[in-house]
Scaffold this motif. Structure first.
Motif, PDB file in Angstrom:
ATOM      1  N   ASP A 196     -25.712 -10.257 -79.268  1.00 40.66           N
ATOM      2  CA  ASP A 196     -24.939 -11.142 -78.387  1.00 40.66           C
ATOM      3  C   ASP A 196     -24.754 -12.512 -79.030  1.00 40.66           C
ATOM      4  O   ASP A 196     -23.652 -13.073 -79.020  1.00 40.66           O
ATOM      5  CB  ASP A 196     -25.643 -11.323 -77.033  1.00 40.66           C
ATOM      6  N   ASP A 197     -25.839 -13.040 -79.590  1.00 41.02           N
ATOM      7  CA  ASP A 197     -25.769 -14.354 -80.234  1.00 41.02           C
ATOM      8  C   ASP A 197     -24.831 -14.335 -81.434  1.00 41.02           C
ATOM      9  O   ASP A 197     -24.043 -15.260 -81.632  1.00 41.02           O
ATOM     10  CB  ASP A 197     -27.159 -14.822 -80.669  1.00 41.02           C
ATOM     11  N   ARG A 198     -24.907 -13.275 -82.238  1.00 46.13           N
ATOM     12  CA  ARG A 198     -23.998 -13.169 -83.391  1.00 46.13           C
ATOM     13  C   ARG A 198     -22.554 -13.050 -82.934  1.00 46.13           C
ATOM     14  O   ARG A 198     -21.669 -13.676 -83.501  1.00 46.13           O
ATOM     15  CB  ARG A 198     -24.363 -11.971 -84.263  1.00 46.13           C
ATOM     16  N   ALA A 243     -21.254 -14.087 -80.051  1.00 48.99           N
ATOM     17  CA  ALA A 243     -20.829 -15.368 -79.480  1.00 48.99           C
ATOM     18  C   ALA A 243     -20.573 -16.393 -80.590  1.00 48.99           C
ATOM     19  O   ALA A 243     -19.602 -17.135 -80.528  1.00 48.99           O
ATOM     20  CB  ALA A 243     -21.881 -15.893 -78.509  1.00 48.99           C
ATOM     21  N   GLY A 244     -21.400 -16.414 -81.607  1.00 42.91           N
ATOM     22  CA  GLY A 244     -21.197 -17.317 -82.738  1.00 42.91           C
ATOM     23  C   GLY A 244     -19.937 -16.985 -83.494  1.00 42.91           C
ATOM     24  O   GLY A 244     -19.188 -17.860 -83.913  1.00 42.91           O
ATOM     25  N   HIS A 245     -19.656 -15.702 -83.637  1.00 41.26           N
ATOM     26  CA  HIS A 245     -18.442 -15.255 -84.331  1.00 41.26           C
ATOM     27  C   HIS A 245     -17.197 -15.674 -83.529  1.00 41.26           C
ATOM     28  O   HIS A 245     -16.234 -16.154 -84.085  1.00 41.26           O
ATOM     29  CB  HIS A 245     -18.474 -13.740 -84.522  1.00 41.26           C
ATOM     30  N   GLN A 246     -17.261 -15.488 -82.213  1.00 45.08           N
ATOM     31  CA  GLN A 246     -16.135 -15.852 -81.374  1.00 45.08           C
ATOM     32  C   GLN A 246     -15.869 -17.356 -81.444  1.00 45.08           C
ATOM     33  O   GLN A 246     -14.742 -17.781 -81.547  1.00 45.08           O
ATOM     34  CB  GLN A 246     -16.392 -15.445 -79.915  1.00 45.08           C
ATOM     35  N   ARG A 284     -34.422  -7.273 -77.643  1.00 42.53           N
ATOM     36  CA  ARG A 284     -34.362  -8.319 -78.679  1.00 42.53           C
ATOM     37  C   ARG A 284     -33.127  -8.123 -79.567  1.00 42.53           C
ATOM     38  O   ARG A 284     -32.422  -9.073 -79.892  1.00 42.53           O
ATOM     39  CB  ARG A 284     -35.619  -8.295 -79.546  1.00 42.53           C
ATOM     40  N   ARG A 285     -32.887  -6.888 -79.950  1.00 34.98           N
ATOM     41  CA  ARG A 285     -31.735  -6.593 -80.805  1.00 34.98           C
ATOM     42  C   ARG A 285     -30.427  -6.876 -80.083  1.00 34.98           C
ATOM     43  O   ARG A 285     -29.490  -7.400 -80.680  1.00 34.98           O
ATOM     44  CB  ARG A 285     -31.783  -5.144 -81.273  1.00 34.98           C
ATOM     45  N   ARG A 313     -29.968  -9.079 -77.697  1.00 37.81           N
ATOM     46  CA  ARG A 313     -29.819 -10.547 -77.637  1.00 37.81           C
ATOM     47  C   ARG A 313     -29.317 -11.114 -78.966  1.00 37.81           C
ATOM     48  O   ARG A 313     -28.461 -11.978 -78.994  1.00 37.81           O
ATOM     49  CB  ARG A 313     -31.139 -11.211 -77.253  1.00 37.81           C
ATOM     50  N   ARG A 314     -29.890 -10.610 -80.082  1.00 38.54           N
ATOM     51  CA  ARG A 314     -29.430 -11.076 -81.399  1.00 38.54           C
ATOM     52  C   ARG A 314     -27.966 -10.710 -81.620  1.00 38.54           C
ATOM     53  O   ARG A 314     -27.187 -11.510 -82.136  1.00 38.54           O
ATOM     54  CB  ARG A 314     -30.302 -10.499 -82.515  1.00 38.54           C
TER      55      ARG A 314
END
Length: 158
Positions: free
Chosen positions: A146-148, A150-153, A140-141, A143-144
């Motif tokens: 990765d999402d952060r 990807a959002g930052h990129q 879970r951590r 994935r979070r």
């Protein structure tokens, strides 16, 4: 904070770390936990120090921080009732990966690597459930993160 066994058992079963354990397995692990108390502002664990235990948050609020190569401090997450941390040192046997500071008066339950090994010897089924729960939380951590990332990129491209 006085906690009776049924209250503690109900709390632990509601946390991701202890989910799915039998009564016997839960009783065994409960007997291995040590209660720790920290005042607001206290450092519970420091990045880079050796670690051979993990913690479950009974009450309070903690901040997880990591030092960047530039020297600045980066907030990673906030931990509250039911969350757990420090499990990485039990799996990879490396130093602490982040600093955790109590933001309020905090009560934690500590489980040492030695006690977790005793669980392995006494109840392999409970041990496997605990490791599965740790792995689920680490996924879970990841994935979070990765999402952060990807959002930052994406945010940088705009």
């Amino acid at each position: 904070m006085a906690v009776n066994a049924p209250e503690m058992k109900a709390f632990l079963l509601a946390t991701p770390f202890f989910g799915g354990l039998s009564d016997t397995g839960l009783d065994l692990l409960m007997s291995m936990l040590v209660e720790c108390r920290f005042e607001a502002g206290a450092t519970v664990v420091a990045e880079g120090e050796p670690g051979r235990s993990m913690f479950i948050v009974r009450s309070g609020r903690l901040a997880v921080r990591k030092r960047a190569t530039s020297g600045s401090v980066i907030p990673i997450s906030i931990l509250e009732r039911g969350d757990f941390f420090g499990e990485m040192t039990l799996i990879e046997m490396q130093n602490r990966s982040a600093t955790v500071v109590a933001e309020s008066s905090t009560v934690l339950y500590e489980l040492t690597a030695q006690k977790l090994y005793a669980c392995y010897k006494a109840d392999i089924h409970a041990y496997v459930i605990v490791l599965q729960n740790i792995n689920r939380e680490l996924c879970r951590r990841l994935r979070r993160a990765d999402d952060r990332f990807a959002g930052h990129q994406v945010g940088e491209d705009n």
